[in-house]
Design an enzyme around this catalytic site. Structure first.
Site, PDB file in Angstrom:
ATOM      1  N   HIS A 106       0.742  -1.030  -0.090  1.00 47.13           N
ATOM      2  CA  HIS A 106      -0.272  -0.020   0.094  1.00 47.13           C
ATOM      3  C   HIS A 106       0.849   1.267   0.034  1.00 47.13           C
ATOM      4  CE1 HIS A 106      -4.114  -1.173   0.012  1.00 47.13           C
ATOM      5  NE2 HIS A 106      -3.928  -2.120   0.764  1.00 47.13           N
ATOM      6  N   ASP A 111      -4.683   2.095   1.794  1.00 45.59           N
ATOM      7  CA  ASP A 111      -5.428   1.531   3.134  1.00 45.59           C
ATOM      8  C   ASP A 111      -5.782   2.650   3.989  1.00 45.59           C
ATOM      9  OD1 ASP A 111      -2.697   2.787   2.982  1.00 45.59           O
ATOM     10  OD2 ASP A 111      -1.670   1.462   4.391  1.00 45.59           O
ATOM     11  N   TYR A 307      -7.530   6.781 -17.487  1.00 44.78           N
ATOM     12  CA  TYR A 307      -8.773   7.857 -16.772  1.00 44.78           C
ATOM     13  C   TYR A 307      -8.782   8.970 -17.560  1.00 44.78           C
ATOM     14  CZ  TYR A 307      -7.937   4.035 -13.200  1.00 44.78           C
ATOM     15  OH  TYR A 307      -7.676   2.957 -12.556  1.00 44.78           O
ATOM     16  N   GLU A 383      -0.113   8.728  10.714  1.00 44.82           N
ATOM     17  CA  GLU A 383      -1.351   8.000  11.114  1.00 44.82           C
ATOM     18  C   GLU A 383      -2.273   8.932  11.882  1.00 44.82           C
ATOM     19  OE1 GLU A 383      -0.028   4.246  12.707  1.00 44.82           O
ATOM     20  OE2 GLU A 383      -0.871   3.404  10.993  1.00 44.82           O
TER      21      GLU A 383
END
Ligand SMILES: [Zn+2]
Ligand SMILES: [Zn+2]
Length: 406
Positions: A106, A111, A307, A383
């Site tokens: 990741h 994540d 995309y 985090e």
């Protein structure tokens, strides 16, 4: 309805942080690639267990849509999106929860995106009674080149959120490890580019390199095509509606004394508008065919469409900015120009007006500019900033449900 105080949204995010960190780590150490991320979906489902959500899945991907119907029904609905998939690369972070799956990591923060969206779902479900409309949580695999968002839309997963209607607005966040901690970064209009892969095959006639007059040499023709493409970009494409065309691979030949039969070109095309994209695609086909023909060879062009352009609706970008400013911290940072990468949230924004913003996750005390970027084997995040991501998702949803784009 009175808008809530920003501190409430920040507190909502902080309250969810422990669960979000745990879920992010669980997803991080078990990365999956592509459209089938079923173990990740299972972790998300488990984290949503018991919440008052309608769940939808489709045949094309392991994606999951969860719908929260608020206590009121003012006819508005808003979609929040988090992607789920990892990248085919080794992880070298040395983290205790590093990838256990060989060759998968990741490294794009998906994540964190999934975990933040679960945190927002939990927080908003707890406030269901005061929500005046409907919130749609879109957990999407296959962002890294697999068109996961398009498949989920084609599977009808965002249809009939309210009878006969798709969501009225859509928002997404992407973490950014080389941006200042807590900064919410974005702009109105084009945010990210379209990305198409270009292939060309130039066919001539091989032979002895000492007798070129007996051959049809594809190599100078391939070189001329590369230069003609650059001339097209420089002299035909307006700088106000730009395009990048990079030929990144040329393959032909086997030895110094052999003219090959054919040559191949590979490259990428990036644009910031659908008009420019179509124009340069057409020019690519024309130049490959006609430069080759001018020399008596044949040129075949093929384009793999990636995309579309990710375009932020100005009203949605303004709403995202207002939420970021209200939440404080590093606030809103206006992106001076689009980034020429691509994102499949573009497919959602093609159907539903909305906006994507980046969230700076460089840890305190580290120079953002020297950190490992997205798609790097040593990419890490602060985090604790996921609390801000949760708060932003909640703010986007509640603010839109309360006031629409007014
Ligand atoms: Zn990525
Ligand atoms: Zn990404």
């Amino acid at each position: 309805m009175d808008l809530m105080q920003a501190t409430d949204w920040a507190a909502l995010g902080e309250a969810e942080l422990d669960g979000v960190v745990a879920l992010r780590r669980a997803i991080h150490q078990d990365p999956e690639i592509g459209l089938d991320c079923r173990r990740t979906t299972a972790k998300i489902r488990a984290a949503l267990e018991g919440l008052p959500l309608e769940l939808r899945e489709g045949p094309s991907t392991s994606g999951l849509v969860a719908i929260l119907r608020g206590g009121g029904d003012n006819g508005r609905s808003v979609l929040l999106r988090g992607d789920m998939d990892a990248l085919p690369m080794p992880e070298e972070t040395g983290l205790p929860f590093a990838s256990r799956n060989e060759g998968m990591m990741h490294a794009c923060g998906h994540d964190a995106h999934s975990a933040m969206l679960v945190g927002a779902a939990r927080a908003l479900c707890a406030r269901r009674d005061r929500l005046p409309g409907t919130v749609v949580f879109m957990f999407q695999p296959g962002e890294e080149g697999y068109h996961g968002a398009r498949y989920m839309i084609e599977d009808g997963l965002i249809d009939d959120v309210l009878p006969g209607r798709r969501p009225d607005a859509a928002f997404a966040l992407h973490i950014w490890p080389t941006m200042k901690r807590g900064a919410v970064v974005g702009k109105a209009g084009p945010l990210l580019a379209s990305a198409d892969t270009l292939h060309a095959t130039i066919r001539g006639k091989g032979g002895h390199a000492a007798m070129p007059h007996d051959n049809l040499d594809p190599i100078p023709v391939a070189a001329e095509i590369v230069m003609a493409l650059q001339a097209h970009i420089a002299r035909t494409v307006p700088v106000t509606d730009p395009a990048i065309l990079s030929i990144t691979k040329i393959s032909a030949g086997t030895a110094h004394n052999i003219v090959p039969d054919s040559a191949e070109l590979l490259g990428t095309l990036r644009t910031l508008s659908e008009t420019r994209r179509r124009e340069v695609q057409e020019a690519f086909r024309r130049i490959v065919a006609h430069v080759a023909a001018a020399h008596g060879l044949t040129g075949e062009a093929a384009i793999d469409e990636g995309y579309p352009v990710t375009v932020n609706d100005p009203r949605a970008a303004a709403l995202a900015r207002a939420c970021a400013e209200q939440l404080g911290g590093a606030g809103w940072v206006e992106l001076p120009a689009p980034i020429m990468g691509a994102e499949d949230f573009a497919y959602v924004l093609r159907e539903v007006p909305g906006a994507m913003a980046f969230l700076g996750v460089a840890p305190e005390g580290e120079d953002p500019a020297t950190r490992a970027p997205l798609h790097n084997s040593r990419m890490t995040i602060d985090e604790s900033m996921m609390a801000k991501g949760v708060a932003l998702h909640c703010a986007f949803a509640e603010r839109f449900l309360a006031t629409g784009f007014d």
